[in-house]
Write an enzyme that holds these catalytic residues in place. Structure first.
Site, PDB file in Angstrom:
ATOM      1  N   LYS A  69       0.079  -0.955 -10.509  1.00  5.30           N
ATOM      2  CA  LYS A  69       0.379   0.126 -10.292  1.00  5.30           C
ATOM      3  C   LYS A  69       1.644   0.684  -9.840  1.00  5.30           C
ATOM      4  O   LYS A  69       2.091   1.534 -10.018  1.00  5.30           O
ATOM      5  CB  LYS A  69      -0.783   0.650  -9.297  1.00  5.30           C
ATOM      6  N   ASP A 106      -6.427   8.424  -7.608  1.00  7.35           N
ATOM      7  CA  ASP A 106      -7.344   7.644  -6.703  1.00  7.35           C
ATOM      8  C   ASP A 106      -7.664   8.397  -5.411  1.00  7.35           C
ATOM      9  O   ASP A 106      -8.774   8.620  -5.191  1.00  7.35           O
ATOM     10  CB  ASP A 106      -6.545   6.306  -6.241  1.00  7.35           C
ATOM     11  N   GLY A 132      -2.017  -0.406   2.861  1.00  9.88           N
ATOM     12  CA  GLY A 132      -1.370  -1.046   1.699  1.00  9.88           C
ATOM     13  C   GLY A 132      -1.389   0.120   0.463  1.00  9.88           C
ATOM     14  O   GLY A 132      -1.440   1.446   0.948  1.00  9.88           O
ATOM     15  N   GLY A 133      -1.383  -0.184  -0.794  1.00  9.84           N
ATOM     16  CA  GLY A 133      -1.336   0.798  -1.672  1.00  9.84           C
ATOM     17  C   GLY A 133      -2.560   1.671  -1.735  1.00  9.84           C
ATOM     18  O   GLY A 133      -2.552   2.998  -2.063  1.00  9.84           O
ATOM     19  N   GLN A 157       3.414  -2.334  12.706  1.00 12.47           N
ATOM     20  CA  GLN A 157       4.521  -1.967  12.125  1.00 12.47           C
ATOM     21  C   GLN A 157       4.534  -1.269  10.837  1.00 12.47           C
ATOM     22  O   GLN A 157       5.221  -0.466  10.413  1.00 12.47           O
ATOM     23  CB  GLN A 157       5.448  -3.051  12.222  1.00 12.47           C
ATOM     24  N   LYS A 158       3.634  -2.277  10.114  1.00 11.10           N
ATOM     25  CA  LYS A 158       3.658  -1.862   8.565  1.00 11.10           C
ATOM     26  C   LYS A 158       2.677  -0.382   8.614  1.00 11.10           C
ATOM     27  O   LYS A 158       3.332   0.615   7.506  1.00 11.10           O
ATOM     28  CB  LYS A 158       2.617  -2.673   7.782  1.00 11.10           C
ATOM     29  N   TYR A 228     -16.486  -1.796  -4.497  1.00  9.81           N
ATOM     30  CA  TYR A 228     -17.753  -1.542  -4.996  1.00  9.81           C
ATOM     31  C   TYR A 228     -18.555  -2.689  -5.164  1.00  9.81           C
ATOM     32  O   TYR A 228     -17.795  -3.645  -5.708  1.00  9.81           O
ATOM     33  CB  TYR A 228     -18.013  -0.604  -5.738  1.00  9.81           C
ATOM     34  N   GLY A 250     -17.161   2.725  -3.248  1.00  9.71           N
ATOM     35  CA  GLY A 250     -16.115   2.938  -3.888  1.00  9.71           C
ATOM     36  C   GLY A 250     -16.548   3.382  -5.514  1.00  9.71           C
ATOM     37  O   GLY A 250     -15.627   3.809  -6.036  1.00  9.71           O
ATOM     38  N   GLN A 257     -12.049   9.547  -9.835  1.00 11.32           N
ATOM     39  CA  GLN A 257     -10.733   9.333 -10.226  1.00 11.32           C
ATOM     40  C   GLN A 257     -10.545   9.237 -11.771  1.00 11.32           C
ATOM     41  O   GLN A 257      -9.496   9.707 -12.601  1.00 11.32           O
ATOM     42  CB  GLN A 257      -9.845   8.205  -9.689  1.00 11.32           C
TER      43      GLN A 257
END
Length: 283
Positions: A69, A106, A132-133, A157-158, A228, A250, A257
């Site tokens: 992605k 998404d 994350g993504g 921190q992320k 899922y 999901g 999506q």
């Protein structure tokens, strides 16, 4: 690469497990739109060449799944706001000019599923787990819906960096809902339960569970796992045992999506709710 490629592909590695061809075949049957769709196992080191070659031939559109992605984001010519916000592309559209437009459906797929379940409303307090993504792709749709989103990530921190990046972007508007980051200490000090808790981490893949303090949820909290499975994911099973009954994986997000990608390609929104019921029957 097949000699006569289909018009639409889902690109990934691994890809055998993908339900996208089934979902899109059901959309095509439902709408009467010719929509030839297949899946392709793309070599890890050849994503760009494979994708450009596909579109150079008969390709009209593609879905992109793990681990490509972010690579797709760098490959395309232009981006929608949702792709820019996510920093990732899961849908590629070939424009009339022959350019490749990158979109990310998404987060809006998630929002559609939450709406269908009547779990979300303006002002809903949402705890988003992960930075994350998957988490990045949900922030824009949730804030546009005027919700209050709190991010919790094991690496604090992320999460801070993700939120600062989002708030410093051109697509962030001052009239959006609220967005903040919570440390473990902040989480423990929360005074009221969240309306929705969304697992956007990959923990369910390894059957790990982020065990949240009991003050942030109650029996009315909705728990949503972006992954899922045929039965409860580890995340959902843990909170079911805690007395929580509003639980969903999901699969709905996956179908919605896909429906939004179908609409981007054909200009027609299929009945995702009907297809979701059909997909559940074959899992």
């Amino acid at each position: 690469m097949p000699q006569t490629p289909p018009f639409f592909l889902v690109l990934g590695n691994p890809i055998e497990h993908s339900k996208s061809p089934l979902i899109h075949s059901l959309f095509a049957k439902q709408t009467g739109i010719e929509h030839v769709y297949d899946k392709a196992l793309v070599p890890l080191e050849h994503f760009d060449d494979f994708t450009l070659n596909f579109f150079k031939q008969a390709g009209k559109g593609a879905n992109v799944t793990v681990p490509f992605k972010e690579q797709a984001f760098r490959l395309v010519d232009d981006h929608t706001n949702s792709a820019l916000a996510a920093g990732a592309v899961n849908t590629i559209i070939k424009t009339k000019e022959g350019k490749l437009l990158g979109d990310n459906t998404d987060g809006y797929g998630l929002l559609c599923d939450l709406n269908e379940k009547k779990w979300i409303a303006e002002g809903s307090r949402i705890l988003l787990l992960g930075a994350g993504g998957a988490a990045k792709g949900t922030i824009l749709p949730l804030l546009e819906y005027n919700t209050k989103v709190s991010i919790f990530n094991r690496t604090y921190q992320k999460a801070i960096e993700m939120v600062e990046r989002f708030k410093g972007s051109t697509y962030y508007q001052s009239d959006f809902g609220e967005l903040n980051v919570l440390s473990l200490e902040d989480l423990t000090a929360e005074q009221s339960a969240f309306d929705i808790i969304i697992n956007a981490t990959a923990s369910s893949l390894s059957s790990e569970v982020l065990k949240l303090p009991g003050n942030v949820f109650n029996s009315q909290t909705a728990f949503y796992d972006m992954f899922y499975a045929k039965t409860d994911t580890a995340f959902l099973a843990y909170y079911r045992d805690k007395g929580c009954n509003h639980l969903a994986d999901g699969l709905g997000m996956l179908v919605y999506q896909a429906a939004l990608a179908f609409k981007a390609w054909h200009g027609v929104m299929p009945d995702a709710k009907q297809v979701l019921a059909q997909v559940k029957n074959v899992l």
